[in-house]
Design an enzyme around this catalytic site. Structure first.
Site, short mmCIF file in Angstrom:
data_model
loop_
_atom_site.label_atom_id
_atom_site.label_comp_id
_atom_site.label_asym_id
_atom_site.label_seq_id
_atom_site.Cartn_x
_atom_site.Cartn_y
_atom_site.Cartn_z
N PHE A 1 0.84 -1.20 0.00
CA PHE A 1 0.00 0.00 0.00
C PHE A 1 0.87 1.25 0.00
CE2 PHE A 1 -2.85 -3.26 1.54
CZ PHE A 1 -4.07 -2.91 0.97
N CYS A 2 0.23 2.38 -0.31
CA CYS A 2 0.88 3.70 -0.35
C CYS A 2 1.58 4.00 0.96
CB CYS A 2 -0.20 4.74 -0.62
SG CYS A 2 0.38 6.43 -0.57
N PRO A 3 2.78 4.56 0.98
CA PRO A 3 3.61 4.91 -0.17
C PRO A 3 4.65 3.85 -0.52
CG PRO A 3 4.52 5.97 1.77
CD PRO A 3 3.37 5.10 2.23
#
Lengths: 76, 133
Positions: A13-15
């Protein structure tokens, strides 16, 4: 001679995908390309913005089977 | 034109806010923006050396998903920000003193640049933008 390497960040998942791209670019030579595979759509939008901000070259992104391939060229 | 430095004051011990601080700090640092992080109050408890993720992080609607899904760990993000960009982290000397903690011995190894006082951090922050979490 310029090379291309692939970073498989699918599932992160981000980042995460962006940070993995940056780590790979740090070790690459100017002119090399790094392809990031990401299943996180936010990162697919974030990476071109980051590339523009720091002065690398965005080569393009392609939607594949449930994930994206994003390619960046090290420009400096 | 060089970006204005970013100053983050992290006071909350809630996992969501620590995660957001780590995301902001790391992404800004790798985007050629100098970052300084001042960790104080409850937040310092999450930076104690030797804790598991379960012991380290508490609180917030997304906490469970952060620890069970493949979301980057906040401490790892701070470390990446320092490694890949221009970033410094400071531990509030007040809370260290109250807990009888030493920044070099009791906090996550290699993450902090030292203890610091609020007055200096605030004075430095006048040069840039300050975010408080």
């Amino acid at each position: 001679m310029a090379e291309r390497q692939t970073v498989d960040a699918r599932g992160a998942f981000c980042p995460g995908p962006l940070m993995e791209l940056i780590a790979a670019l740090k070790l690459a030579s100017v002119g090399d390309e790094v392809e990031v595979l990401s299943s996180d759509k936010g990162s697919v939008n974030d990476i071109p913005a980051w590339v523009a901000k720091v002065g690398h070259q965005f080569v393009g992104s392609t939607e594949l089977d449930g994930y994206w391939s994003v390619v960046v060229k090290k420009a400096k | 034109m060089a970006s204005k430095p970013l100053f983050i004051m992290l006071a909350s011990g809630e996992h969501e806010k620590i995660q957001l601080a780590a995301m902001i700090a790391s992404v800004a640092a790798v985007s050629d923006r100098p970052v300084q992080v001042f960790v104080t109050m409850n937040a310092i408890l999450a930076f104690r050396r030797g804790l598991t993720a379960e012991q380290r992080y508490h609180g917030g609607y997304f906490h469970e998903q952060f620890v069970t899904k493949n979301v980057p760990d906040a401490i790892d993000l701070f470390e990446q920000g320092k490694m890949l960009g221009e970033m410094q982290m400071w531990a509030c000397s007040l809370v260290l003193d109250l807990n009888h903690w030493d920044a070099e011995k009791d906090l996550v190894e290699g993450l902090f640049d030292g203890p610091a006082g609020l007055a200096k951090f605030l004075a430095d922050a006048e040069e840039g933008e300050l975010i408080t979490l």
